[in-house]
Enzyme design. Structure first.
Site, PDB file in Angstrom:
ATOM      1  CE1 TYR A  53     -14.454 -34.545  20.730  1.00 54.75           C
ATOM      2  CE2 TYR A  53     -16.874 -34.706  20.705  1.00 54.75           C
ATOM      3  CZ  TYR A  53     -15.693 -33.618  21.207  1.00 54.75           C
ATOM      4  OH  TYR A  53     -14.908 -33.388  22.175  1.00 54.75           O
ATOM      5  CD  GLU A  55     -10.635 -36.387  20.600  1.00 53.43           C
ATOM      6  OE1 GLU A  55     -10.105 -37.764  20.408  1.00 53.43           O
ATOM      7  OE2 GLU A  55     -11.165 -36.396  21.004  1.00 53.43           O
ATOM      8  CG  ASP A 199       3.108 -15.097  19.047  1.00 53.64           C
ATOM      9  OD1 ASP A 199       2.103 -14.770  17.927  1.00 53.64           O
ATOM     10  OD2 ASP A 199       2.369 -15.421  20.280  1.00 53.64           O
ATOM     11  CB  THR A 225      -4.603 -15.259  16.625  1.00 50.98           C
ATOM     12  OG1 THR A 225      -4.091 -13.224  16.093  1.00 50.98           O
ATOM     13  CG2 THR A 225      -3.825 -15.101  18.009  1.00 50.98           C
ATOM     14  CE  LYS A 228      -4.537 -11.255  19.065  1.00 45.58           C
ATOM     15  NZ  LYS A 228      -3.653 -11.148  19.941  1.00 45.58           N
ATOM     16  NE  ARG A 234     -11.644 -13.659  20.337  1.00 46.23           N
ATOM     17  CZ  ARG A 234     -11.544 -12.496  19.934  1.00 46.23           C
ATOM     18  NH1 ARG A 234     -12.237 -11.902  19.089  1.00 46.23           N
ATOM     19  NH2 ARG A 234     -10.895 -11.668  20.391  1.00 46.23           N
TER      20      ARG A 234
HETATM   21  C1  LIG Z   1      -3.035 -11.973  20.413  1.00 48.18           C
HETATM   22  C2  LIG Z   1      -1.543 -12.938  21.699  1.00 48.18           C
HETATM   23  C3  LIG Z   1      -2.122 -14.110  21.840  1.00 48.18           C
HETATM   24  C4  LIG Z   1      -2.773 -14.586  22.443  1.00 48.18           C
HETATM   25  O1  LIG Z   1      -3.762 -15.369  21.471  1.00 48.18           O
HETATM   26  P1  LIG Z   1      -5.412 -15.649  22.354  1.00 48.18           P
HETATM   27  O2  LIG Z   1      -6.111 -16.096  20.988  1.00 48.18           O
HETATM   28  O3  LIG Z   1      -5.990 -14.204  22.842  1.00 48.18           O
HETATM   29  O4  LIG Z   1      -4.762 -16.530  23.115  1.00 48.18           O
HETATM   30  C5  LIG Z   1      -0.343 -14.188  21.410  1.00 48.18           C
HETATM   31  N1  LIG Z   1       1.074 -14.321  21.097  1.00 48.18           N
HETATM   32  C6  LIG Z   1       1.332 -12.748  20.711  1.00 48.18           C
HETATM   33  C7  LIG Z   1       2.074 -11.770  20.320  1.00 48.18           C
HETATM   34  C8  LIG Z   1      -0.793 -12.066  21.053  1.00 48.18           C
HETATM   35  O5  LIG Z   1      -1.046 -10.759  20.481  1.00 48.18           O
END
Ligand SMILES: *Cc1c(COP(=O)(O)O)cnc(C)c1O
Length: 416
Positions: A53, A55, A199, A225, A228, A234
């Site tokens: 942990y 935190e 985002d 994220t 990707k 992840r």
């Molecule tokens: C993939 C994605 C997310 C969410 O990601 P997760 O890890 O699957 O929760 C948020 N915003 C956009 C634009 C995405 O493409």
């Protein structure tokens, strides 16, 4: 019990995992939100950093024994800030959805208005959609695409912003194949007195490699994220301006999360390093060239691309002239060894469970070392599977065999 290998401890899971490894080796990963993490990234994820942990934040923990965890998380933060030229980074977010949740928690009060791209036009569920927490705790409003061009139209977005008067404008989505102009979004946000969040979950790797314009100078907060196009574990992160650092950190912990996943933070730190190493920029540029080559091949086979092409890692294929739905096409392609997902196209007459489009992307194939010539072949196989596969199962088998051969020529995880 402590020293068995996975195969010794649980042969059943080991068998399932071996099957998945074979699947990944022998099929073409064409889902634009997926990638192959490096062996080193996977090793970091499966490490002793899972055991403790931590935190709190580096050198300010609620648990003892965090000496190495402090070093590790500080390294991840420093590397992210350097890579993205950000004032501050929070690397504790477990997923992209949680990154968005924490960002809203830091920036908004319940009931505040968000203006974002709708899911139907390529946005993400967490951008205020009614079936998501973001549309229930906050008031979701949406800008669409220009019906003439299927592209963002910044004059139209400004009009929407003037009507809605949002507290927060979000730039970014999951199925938009073109460049996003974050400076224009900043001008719109300033004109209506809104915060701006980008985002960049999908395009993070492109941004890191300067293969897509950088949102960081224009936004209060940038969420992403790491799994990707960035090709890390992840997980997720939030980049922000210095004046937002404390509010973002408090929103993440103790706001919405408790213990960080330090093994994932180790893998994030590593992927930030990989993104600065020789070859990464070229990799991201090749992703785009491959996406454009795949698009060209599909156009030559009579397919329609939303916006006519791509500036990034993904294509949105409009199948309405092909007498096949997105779901049917994706199933035919999977039977031929090519894994894509169905996707809504702008103005889609079908529900999202069926959809009129597919959304192929090239990060995975590019990680295998494939280039334009392979994309041309893949585009032709996709066309043949969709055109002939329904009537002729042997065509799908034949393509499947060619896919296996191509995969063998561009292997992943050679000694696994
Ligand atoms: C993939 C994605 C997310 C969410 O990601 P997760 O890890 O699957 O929760 C948020 N915003 C956009 C634009 C995405 O493409």
């Amino acid at each position: 019990m402590m020293n068995r290998t996975l195969a010794q401890a649980d042969p059943q899971i080991a068998r399932i995992m071996a099957g998945e490894l074979e699947r990944q080796k022998d099929t073409l990963m064409l889902i634009p939100s997926e990638n192959y993490a490096s062996r080193a990234v996977m090793a970091a994820m499966g490490s002793v950093f899972t055991n403790k942990y931590a935190e709190g934040y580096p050198y300010r923990r609620y648990y003892n024994g965090c000496e190495y965890y402090d070093q590790l998380e500080q390294l991840a933060i420093d590397r992210a800030c350097e890579l993205f030229h950000a004032d501050h980074t929070n690397v504790q977010l477990h997923t992209g959805s949680q990154a968005n949740m924490a960002a809203y928690y830091a920036m908004l009060e319940p009931g505040d208005r968000i203006l974002a791209m709708s899911v139907a036009q390529g946005g993400h569920l967490t951008h205020g959609d009614p079936i998501n927490f973001s549309g229930q705790f906050y008031e979701g409003h949406f800008y669409g695409l220009d019906p003439e061009t299927d592209r963002l139209n910044y004059d139209m977005i400004l009009q929407d912003a003037k009507e809605v008067r949002p507290k927060l404008i979000i730039a970014g989505g999951s199925a938009y194949p073109r460049i996003i102009d974050f400076q224009k979004f900043r001008e719109i946000a300033d004109e209506v007195g809104a915060y701006l969040m980008a985002d960049i979950a999908h395009i993070c790797g492109l941004v890191a490699a300067e293969a897509h314009p950088d949102p960081v100078p224009y936004c209060e907060v940038v969420t992403s994220t790491t799994h990707k196009t960035l090709r890390g574990p992840r997980g997720a992160m939030i980049l922000c301006r210095a004046d937002w650092a404390d509010r973002i950190d408090r929103a993440v912990f103790p706001g919405i999360q408790a213990g960080p996943l330090m093994q994932i933070i180790a893998a994030k730190a590593l992927c930030f390093k990989e993104a600065q190493e020789f070859g990464f920029r070229e990799y991201q540029r090749q992703i785009i060239r491959n996406s454009q080559a795949l698009g060209q091949a599909l156009l030559e086979e009579g397919f329609t691309l939303v916006t006519g092409g791509s500036d990034n890692h993904l294509l949105l294929v409009d199948l309405r002239n092909k007498d096949v739905t997105g779901r049917e096409a994706a199933d035919l392609l999977e039977a031929a060894g090519m894994v894509v997902n169905k996707n809504l196209i702008p103005g889609d007459p079908l529900p999202s469970t069926e959809a009129s489009g597919i959304r192929p992307g090239t990060p995975g194939l590019t990680s295998r070392g494939m280039k334009e010539n392979e994309m041309k072949m893949v585009g032709q196989w996709m066309a043949r599977a969709i055109h002939e596969g329904r009537e002729a199962a042997d065509v799908l088998d034949e393509i499947r065999q060619q896919v296996v051969e191509l995969c063998a020529a561009f292997p992943i995880y050679e000694d696994l």
